[in-house]
Design an enzyme around this catalytic site. Structure first.
Site, mmCIF file in Angstrom:
data_model
loop_
_atom_site.group_PDB
_atom_site.id
_atom_site.type_symbol
_atom_site.label_atom_id
_atom_site.label_comp_id
_atom_site.label_asym_id
_atom_site.label_seq_id
_atom_site.Cartn_x
_atom_site.Cartn_y
_atom_site.Cartn_z
ATOM 1 N N ARG A 1 -21.458 20.884 46.056
ATOM 2 C CA ARG A 1 -21.664 22.297 45.728
ATOM 3 C C ARG A 1 -23.126 22.629 45.960
ATOM 4 N NH1 ARG A 1 -20.334 26.159 40.637
ATOM 5 N NH2 ARG A 1 -18.319 25.979 41.654
ATOM 6 N N HIS B 1 -15.527 29.255 49.136
ATOM 7 C CA HIS B 1 -15.172 28.519 47.911
ATOM 8 C C HIS B 1 -13.711 28.061 48.028
ATOM 9 C CE1 HIS B 1 -15.462 27.022 43.984
ATOM 10 N NE2 HIS B 1 -15.640 28.114 43.272
ATOM 11 N N GLN C 1 -11.429 26.812 45.080
ATOM 12 C CA GLN C 1 -11.079 27.943 44.206
ATOM 13 C C GLN C 1 -9.814 28.633 44.720
ATOM 14 O OE1 GLN C 1 -13.041 29.249 41.378
ATOM 15 N NE2 GLN C 1 -11.060 30.228 41.089
ATOM 16 N N ASP D 1 -15.195 39.124 40.511
ATOM 17 C CA ASP D 1 -16.142 38.011 40.390
ATOM 18 C C ASP D 1 -17.453 38.615 39.886
ATOM 19 O OD1 ASP D 1 -17.513 35.613 40.640
ATOM 20 O OD2 ASP D 1 -17.583 35.617 42.831
ATOM 21 N N CYS E 1 -12.559 34.094 38.954
ATOM 22 C CA CYS E 1 -12.868 32.677 39.175
ATOM 23 C C CYS E 1 -13.664 32.096 38.012
ATOM 24 C CB CYS E 1 -13.606 32.504 40.486
ATOM 25 S SG CYS E 1 -15.073 33.541 40.616
ATOM 26 N N ARG F 1 -7.671 24.814 38.640
ATOM 27 C CA ARG F 1 -8.715 24.184 39.462
ATOM 28 C C ARG F 1 -8.526 22.668 39.465
ATOM 29 N NH1 ARG F 1 -13.484 26.372 40.270
ATOM 30 N NH2 ARG F 1 -13.450 24.916 42.000
HETATM 31 N N1 NVA Z 1 -19.690 34.178 43.477
HETATM 32 C C1 NVA Z 1 -19.968 33.286 42.381
HETATM 33 C C2 NVA Z 1 -18.826 32.347 42.181
HETATM 34 C C3 NVA Z 1 -18.979 31.431 41.008
HETATM 35 C C4 NVA Z 1 -17.808 30.507 40.857
HETATM 36 C C5 NVA Z 1 -21.249 32.518 42.638
HETATM 37 O O1 NVA Z 1 -21.437 32.059 43.760
HETATM 38 O O2 NVA Z 1 -22.080 32.427 41.732
HETATM 39 N N1 CP Z 2 -15.087 29.112 39.389
HETATM 40 C C1 CP Z 2 -16.008 28.141 39.444
HETATM 41 O O1 CP Z 2 -16.299 27.601 40.517
HETATM 42 O O2 CP Z 2 -16.545 27.828 38.257
HETATM 43 P P1 CP Z 2 -17.812 26.873 38.028
HETATM 44 O O3 CP Z 2 -18.993 27.588 38.642
HETATM 45 O O4 CP Z 2 -17.920 26.726 36.551
HETATM 46 O O5 CP Z 2 -17.552 25.577 38.727
#
Ligand code: NVA
Ligand code: CP
Length: 337
Positions: A108, A135, A138, A231, A272, A317
């Site tokens: 990540r 993602h 997800q 989101d 998410c 997830r």
């Molecule tokens: N769009 C958000 C998703 C978090 C799971 C981010 O990238 O912070």
């Molecule tokens: N939805 C998601 O990816 O959550 P986290 O950022 O907690 O992993």
């Protein structure tokens, strides 16, 4: 025997066919039922899984950890401050070292190039746990949740409201298009998905016959929606943009008025997560003080309503990430799909 998943990475959704994504969603449902029934599924006994996190995470980290252990594998977490990646050591060198010790790597972080570089040089499956662009893990959880609620995916109408050019919006548009789900992105003109993402999604929609709409008219988009998705307005790494986003995205908040405009009693709400639906967080409090709003992308009322499925989605997830690891690393017999 045709092992179509073994040894493959999951870097973005468009690398997988509709049949392959559907298979992974169904495999997730199967693994979920094994877990619920207490039936062991140690398909990855003796494997070592590397969990690389440049950005923070609750769900993705927890899901990979628990899924790996349920599969009999050993997960090892390496955070941004634990390793040299990109700072004192190149992606290529890091990938070669990690690939010589681990059987699979989750990453990540910010750049899509980095996760692709890890896959190119490590020689083991690499799974994208979120980048600025996509993602994919997800998406499997999201569409498993949709399937659990509606029994099917093709022809479902999904409305995403909010930041239309973030990783989740990109992934929803493309994955929905692959799976035959009709996707509407309701977002201000300045936050529309890039031309590249729109073109890619349309290419898949032409085949699946899904209908894709990008609009700034959220009210017109609501009627007939089965799934309302939102989101955060500000993604990880963009925290200096709260002021502009709050102004731009206030009209795109998911609230009860919007739910009513769907004219669909069975509409479900997905997110998410994490979500800003109250002031119980440091950011939530700060935004309330600075901009006078207690909720951002979704109201607390919707978040706690009978339409809300975000916590089932979050649990999924784990089941879907487990399916990805089992399929790409395990010795499961998976017929050609
Ligand atoms: N769009 C958000 C998703 C978090 C799971 C981010 O990238 O912070
Ligand atoms: N939805 C998601 O990816 O959550 P986290 O950022 O907690 O992993």
């Amino acid at each position: 025997m045709t092992q179509i998943f073994q040894g493959r990475s999951l870097l973005k959704e468009s690398d997988y066919s509709r049949e392959e994504l559907e298979y992974l969603i169904d495999l997730s449902a199967h693994l979920k039922s094994l877990k619920k029934n207490g039936i062991p599924h140690h398909y990855l006994e003796g494997k070592n899984i590397c969990l690389l996190f440049e950005k923070t995470s609750t769900r993705t980290r927890a899901a990979f950890t628990v899924a790996a252990i349920d599969l009999g594998a050993h997960p090892e977490y390496l955070g941004a401050n634990d390793i040299q990646l990109g700072k004192k050591e190149s992606v290529e060198d890091t990938a070669i070292v990690l690939g010589s010790m681990f059987d699979g790597i989750e990453f990540r972080g910010f750049s899509q190039e980095m996760v692709e570089g890890l896959a190119k040089h490590s020689g083991v499956p690499v799974w994208n746990g979120l980048t600025d662009e996509w993602h994919p893990t997800q998406m499997l959880a999201d569409f498993l949740t949709v399937k659990e609620n509606f029994g099917e995916l093709a022809g479902i109408n999904l409305l995403y409201c909010g930041d239309g050019r973030n990783n989740v919006a990109n992934s929803l548009l493309v994955t929905g298009a692959i799976l035959g789900v009709n996707v509407t992105i309701a977002t201000p003109k300045s936050l529309e998905p890039s031309e590249k993402v729109q073109k890619l999604a349309q290419k898949f929609a032409d085949v699946s016959k899904s209908k894709l709409v990008i609009t700034d008219d959220i009210d017109a988009a609501a009627a007939g929606t089965d799934v309302i998705y939102t989101d955060v307005w500000v993604s990880m790494g963009e925290e200096d943009q709260f002021e502009e986003r709050v102004k731009l995205l206030k009209p795109y908040q998911v609230n009860m008025e919007l739910i009513e405009k769907t004219k669909n009693d069975d509409v479900i709400f997905l997110h998410c997560l994490p979500a800003f639906h109250d002031t119980e967080t440091i950011y939530g409090k700060k935004i309330a003080e600075e901009f006078g709003i207690n909720e951002m992308e979704v109201t607390d009322e919707v978040f706690r309503s009978s339409h809300a499925r975000q916590f089932e989605q979050a649990e999924n997830r784990m089941h879907t990430i487990k399916a990805v690891m089992a399929a790409t690393l395990g010795n499961l017999y998976i017929p050609k799909v």
